[in-house]
Design a protein around this motif. Sequence first.
Motif, PDB file in Angstrom:
ATOM      1  N   ASP A   1     -17.345   6.550 -42.648  1.00  0.00           N
ATOM      2  CA  ASP A   1     -17.865   7.704 -43.385  1.00  0.00           C
ATOM      3  C   ASP A   1     -17.220   9.021 -42.957  1.00  0.00           C
ATOM      4  O   ASP A   1     -17.599  10.079 -43.461  1.00  0.00           O
ATOM      5  CB  ASP A   1     -19.384   7.825 -43.178  1.00  0.00           C
ATOM      6  N   ASN A   2     -16.277   8.987 -42.018  1.00  0.00           N
ATOM      7  CA  ASN A   2     -15.784  10.239 -41.444  1.00  0.00           C
ATOM      8  C   ASN A   2     -14.905  11.054 -42.395  1.00  0.00           C
ATOM      9  O   ASN A   2     -14.842  12.267 -42.297  1.00  0.00           O
ATOM     10  CB  ASN A   2     -15.012   9.961 -40.141  1.00  0.00           C
ATOM     11  N   MET A   3     -14.206  10.376 -43.292  1.00  0.00           N
ATOM     12  CA  MET A   3     -13.399  11.055 -44.317  1.00  0.00           C
ATOM     13  C   MET A   3     -12.390  12.041 -43.726  1.00  0.00           C
ATOM     14  O   MET A   3     -12.234  13.166 -44.214  1.00  0.00           O
ATOM     15  CB  MET A   3     -14.302  11.777 -45.318  1.00  0.00           C
ATOM     16  N   CYS A   4     -11.695  11.637 -42.664  1.00  0.00           N
ATOM     17  CA  CYS A   4     -10.584  12.451 -42.162  1.00  0.00           C
ATOM     18  C   CYS A   4      -9.574  12.600 -43.304  1.00  0.00           C
ATOM     19  O   CYS A   4      -9.348  11.660 -44.070  1.00  0.00           O
ATOM     20  CB  CYS A   4      -9.936  11.789 -40.959  1.00  0.00           C
ATOM     21  N   SER A   5      -8.967  13.753 -43.421  1.00  0.00           N
ATOM     22  CA  SER A   5      -8.197  14.057 -44.630  1.00  0.00           C
ATOM     23  C   SER A   5      -6.960  13.184 -44.793  1.00  0.00           C
ATOM     24  O   SER A   5      -6.466  13.009 -45.903  1.00  0.00           O
ATOM     25  CB  SER A   5      -7.805  15.536 -44.646  1.00  0.00           C
ATOM     26  N   TYR A   6      -6.440  12.615 -43.708  1.00  0.00           N
ATOM     27  CA  TYR A   6      -5.221  11.799 -43.780  1.00  0.00           C
ATOM     28  C   TYR A   6      -5.508  10.322 -43.998  1.00  0.00           C
ATOM     29  O   TYR A   6      -4.593   9.531 -44.252  1.00  0.00           O
ATOM     30  CB  TYR A   6      -4.417  11.929 -42.469  1.00  0.00           C
TER      31      TYR A   6
ATOM     32  N   CYS B   1      -2.213  -4.394 -44.659  1.00  0.00           N
ATOM     33  CA  CYS B   1      -2.550  -3.068 -44.138  1.00  0.00           C
ATOM     34  C   CYS B   1      -2.014  -2.018 -45.099  1.00  0.00           C
ATOM     35  O   CYS B   1      -0.939  -2.175 -45.669  1.00  0.00           O
ATOM     36  CB  CYS B   1      -1.926  -2.880 -42.756  1.00  0.00           C
ATOM     37  N   SER B   2      -2.784  -0.926 -45.262  1.00  0.00           N
ATOM     38  CA  SER B   2      -2.367   0.128 -46.178  1.00  0.00           C
ATOM     39  C   SER B   2      -2.353   1.495 -45.505  1.00  0.00           C
ATOM     40  O   SER B   2      -2.258   2.519 -46.164  1.00  0.00           O
ATOM     41  CB  SER B   2      -3.309   0.159 -47.387  1.00  0.00           C
ATOM     42  N   VAL B   3      -2.469   1.504 -44.171  1.00  0.00           N
ATOM     43  CA  VAL B   3      -2.588   2.771 -43.447  1.00  0.00           C
ATOM     44  C   VAL B   3      -1.292   3.566 -43.500  1.00  0.00           C
ATOM     45  O   VAL B   3      -1.302   4.785 -43.644  1.00  0.00           O
ATOM     46  CB  VAL B   3      -3.018   2.518 -41.987  1.00  0.00           C
ATOM     47  N   ARG B   4      -0.149   2.860 -43.415  1.00  0.00           N
ATOM     48  CA  ARG B   4       1.133   3.560 -43.413  1.00  0.00           C
ATOM     49  C   ARG B   4       2.072   2.953 -44.452  1.00  0.00           C
ATOM     50  O   ARG B   4       2.000   1.761 -44.760  1.00  0.00           O
ATOM     51  CB  ARG B   4       1.778   3.488 -42.016  1.00  0.00           C
TER      52      ARG B   4
ATOM     53  N   GLY C   1      -0.988  -5.518 -39.682  1.00  0.00           N
ATOM     54  CA  GLY C   1      -1.816  -4.356 -39.389  1.00  0.00           C
ATOM     55  C   GLY C   1      -2.740  -4.524 -38.204  1.00  0.00           C
ATOM     56  O   GLY C   1      -2.429  -5.197 -37.232  1.00  0.00           O
ATOM     57  N   CYS C   2      -3.932  -3.918 -38.318  1.00  0.00           N
ATOM     58  CA  CYS C   2      -4.839  -3.721 -37.190  1.00  0.00           C
ATOM     59  C   CYS C   2      -5.615  -4.995 -36.835  1.00  0.00           C
ATOM     60  O   CYS C   2      -5.566  -6.004 -37.536  1.00  0.00           O
ATOM     61  CB  CYS C   2      -5.814  -2.591 -37.503  1.00  0.00           C
TER      62      CYS C   2
ATOM     63  N   VAL D   1      -2.258   4.456 -22.274  1.00  0.00           N
ATOM     64  CA  VAL D   1      -1.780   3.718 -23.444  1.00  0.00           C
ATOM     65  C   VAL D   1      -1.789   4.678 -24.624  1.00  0.00           C
ATOM     66  O   VAL D   1      -2.717   5.491 -24.769  1.00  0.00           O
ATOM     67  CB  VAL D   1      -2.669   2.491 -23.754  1.00  0.00           C
ATOM     68  N   GLY D   2      -0.761   4.597 -25.483  1.00  0.00           N
ATOM     69  CA  GLY D   2      -0.695   5.487 -26.639  1.00  0.00           C
ATOM     70  C   GLY D   2      -0.203   4.784 -27.886  1.00  0.00           C
ATOM     71  O   GLY D   2       0.592   3.836 -27.808  1.00  0.00           O
ATOM     72  N   PHE D   3      -0.681   5.244 -29.051  1.00  0.00           N
ATOM     73  CA  PHE D   3      -0.247   4.732 -30.354  1.00  0.00           C
ATOM     74  C   PHE D   3       0.168   5.944 -31.181  1.00  0.00           C
ATOM     75  O   PHE D   3      -0.678   6.754 -31.578  1.00  0.00           O
ATOM     76  CB  PHE D   3      -1.384   3.966 -31.031  1.00  0.00           C
ATOM     77  N   LEU D   4       1.459   6.068 -31.418  1.00  0.00           N
ATOM     78  CA  LEU D   4       1.999   7.282 -32.033  1.00  0.00           C
ATOM     79  C   LEU D   4       2.776   6.934 -33.296  1.00  0.00           C
ATOM     80  O   LEU D   4       3.579   5.981 -33.308  1.00  0.00           O
ATOM     81  CB  LEU D   4       2.911   8.013 -31.038  1.00  0.00           C
ATOM     82  N   PHE D   5       2.560   7.722 -34.367  1.00  0.00           N
ATOM     83  CA  PHE D   5       3.169   7.431 -35.656  1.00  0.00           C
ATOM     84  C   PHE D   5       3.544   8.726 -36.366  1.00  0.00           C
ATOM     85  O   PHE D   5       2.906   9.769 -36.169  1.00  0.00           O
ATOM     86  CB  PHE D   5       2.188   6.651 -36.542  1.00  0.00           C
ATOM     87  N   ALA D   6       4.553   8.631 -37.206  1.00  0.00           N
ATOM     88  CA  ALA D   6       4.882   9.744 -38.100  1.00  0.00           C
ATOM     89  C   ALA D   6       3.916   9.716 -39.274  1.00  0.00           C
ATOM     90  O   ALA D   6       3.512   8.645 -39.734  1.00  0.00           O
ATOM     91  CB  ALA D   6       6.323   9.621 -38.595  1.00  0.00           C
ATOM     92  N   TYR D   7       3.533  10.900 -39.771  1.00  0.00           N
ATOM     93  CA  TYR D   7       2.572  10.983 -40.864  1.00  0.00           C
ATOM     94  C   TYR D   7       3.135  10.354 -42.136  1.00  0.00           C
ATOM     95  O   TYR D   7       4.289  10.557 -42.499  1.00  0.00           O
ATOM     96  CB  TYR D   7       2.196  12.432 -41.143  1.00  0.00           C
TER      97      TYR D   7
END
Length: 555
Positions: free
Chosen positions: A227-232, A113-116, A76-77, A422-428
């Motif tokens: 603390d931002n709590m973005c929904s995804y 990592c648990s993001v994806r 992960g990150c 530079v870009g970091f792109l992922f499927a949801y």
Amino acid sequence: PSAPGRCSGSGLPCSPSDPGRNRGLEDFSARLAAGPTLQHFLRNTSPPQETHPQLEEEPEPYLTSRESLVYLETYGCQMNVNDTEIAWAILRKSGYLRTHQLEEADVILLVTCSVREKAEQAIWNRLRHLTALKSKRLRSQAPLRIGILGCMAERLREEILHKEKLVDIVAGPDAYRDLPRLLAVAETGQQAANVLLSLDETYADVLPVQTSPDATSAFVSIMRGCDNMCSYCIVPFTRGRERSRPMASILREVKLLSDQGVKEVTLLGQNVNSFRDTSEVQFRSAAAPGLSRGFSTIYKAKEGGLRFAHLLDQASRVDPEMRIRFTSPHPKDFPDEVLQLIRERHNICKQLHLPAQSGSSRILEAMRRGYTREAYLELIQHVRDSIPGVSLSSDFIAGFCGETEDDHQQTVSLLRQVRYNVGFLFAYSMRQKTRAYHRLQDDVPAEVKRRRLEELISVFREEATRANGAMVGRSQLVLVEGPSKRSAAELCGRNDGNIRVIFPDTEMEDGTGSGAVVRAQPGDYVLVKVTSASSQTLKGVLLRRTTLRESAAHR
């Protein structure tokens, strides 16, 4: 008159009309005089420390290992890379030894990592492989212990502990101090877990052990949680609430890295530019800084504390020949003071990560990002006006809940309009516990997500090639990292914009004006004239060695 009373429970006379009161006091005084004196009690206390120094306390039994060999594997990150260094620092202090050979390890720890979903699946597969390795362990050897650390441990603790009995210990991101005890419990044949999240744990007093001692760059954690709590996003649920490390401890670590010869430090956190150190009383009443224009948050503005601009200012003063970067920020927290510092300081990299996630205002609202497409583009323009030549990077998610083809095309157009380097792109990938999991439908088919992601990647590469192509023919200041992975005859490094630069390992001027020639070494700053560019890499020819100050003076 009423009968004399007694104080409840004491048995002692308490009424002023009691005729025996004076006799009782005389008897009590006599017994007191015959009893032990104050000096008697003082003689039986521990001796003062200055005359008899206190012996060092014996460690708890579980803190003394039998020199077990630990193998650490990171997924992960970059925050997980830093967590690996923290965990190893704690284990090393408790007597463990590090091995880089999986087969000889007594303890295998995966920092996860648990993001994806894809990252989690890779870890499940790895666990099954390690369990097979465990079953082949010789009886003459100590039992192999396997542990899961980090975000996946926090999110899936029940499943990890009980599914196929794959692990011995589970430790969340705030439980690394407890690792020696957890491993001691595991030695008895029991499973052990600690996934409690903390409101104040920053590991400020734990100096991370650099996993690559000869590295030219390092990550310094400045805060944890979000603390931002973005929904995804699963991060607030796996790493807890936002809390910042005291600035003094951050600067001590930066200074130590400088003394060790590290030439580039990245300030690290989930939302670095909302840094707020409240450890110093005199700054607790400071006003909260404003957000970027057109941006909002779901939480109330937090007052008090030393802010990110102050940290960035002080970190850049530690060593004028050390580059400073930071990641990852939220676009909402970019006050002009931060942008001005980046423009003015020669050792703060002119590179910003501005995660957009989507180009559609409708999807941004569903994501709870706190801005519209228009506000984001206005910030981009303000950044470019404030920092000429700035390099930009971003994150994008393809196929978020409810995303239509029109929403997707708006993201495509944003990629073309901004033209990131530079870009970091992922499927949801939907995560349990998030707001999207409870409130939205993951209704974009997997094949549509893949197609949209492929299109975003294609457009990004096309535009990044154009953006990087603007550097062809120009000189770039590059920090040498080491040999290129593809050829021993070439060296690799990164420019100020964090873009990889490849160049031949040839002799060059030493940069002193003496006419002497040298070969570039890891940690050197060199000037490279760019001859070609792709979406991810610049190639060029080596000119000479230089310094950050000298390079800035000739811009």
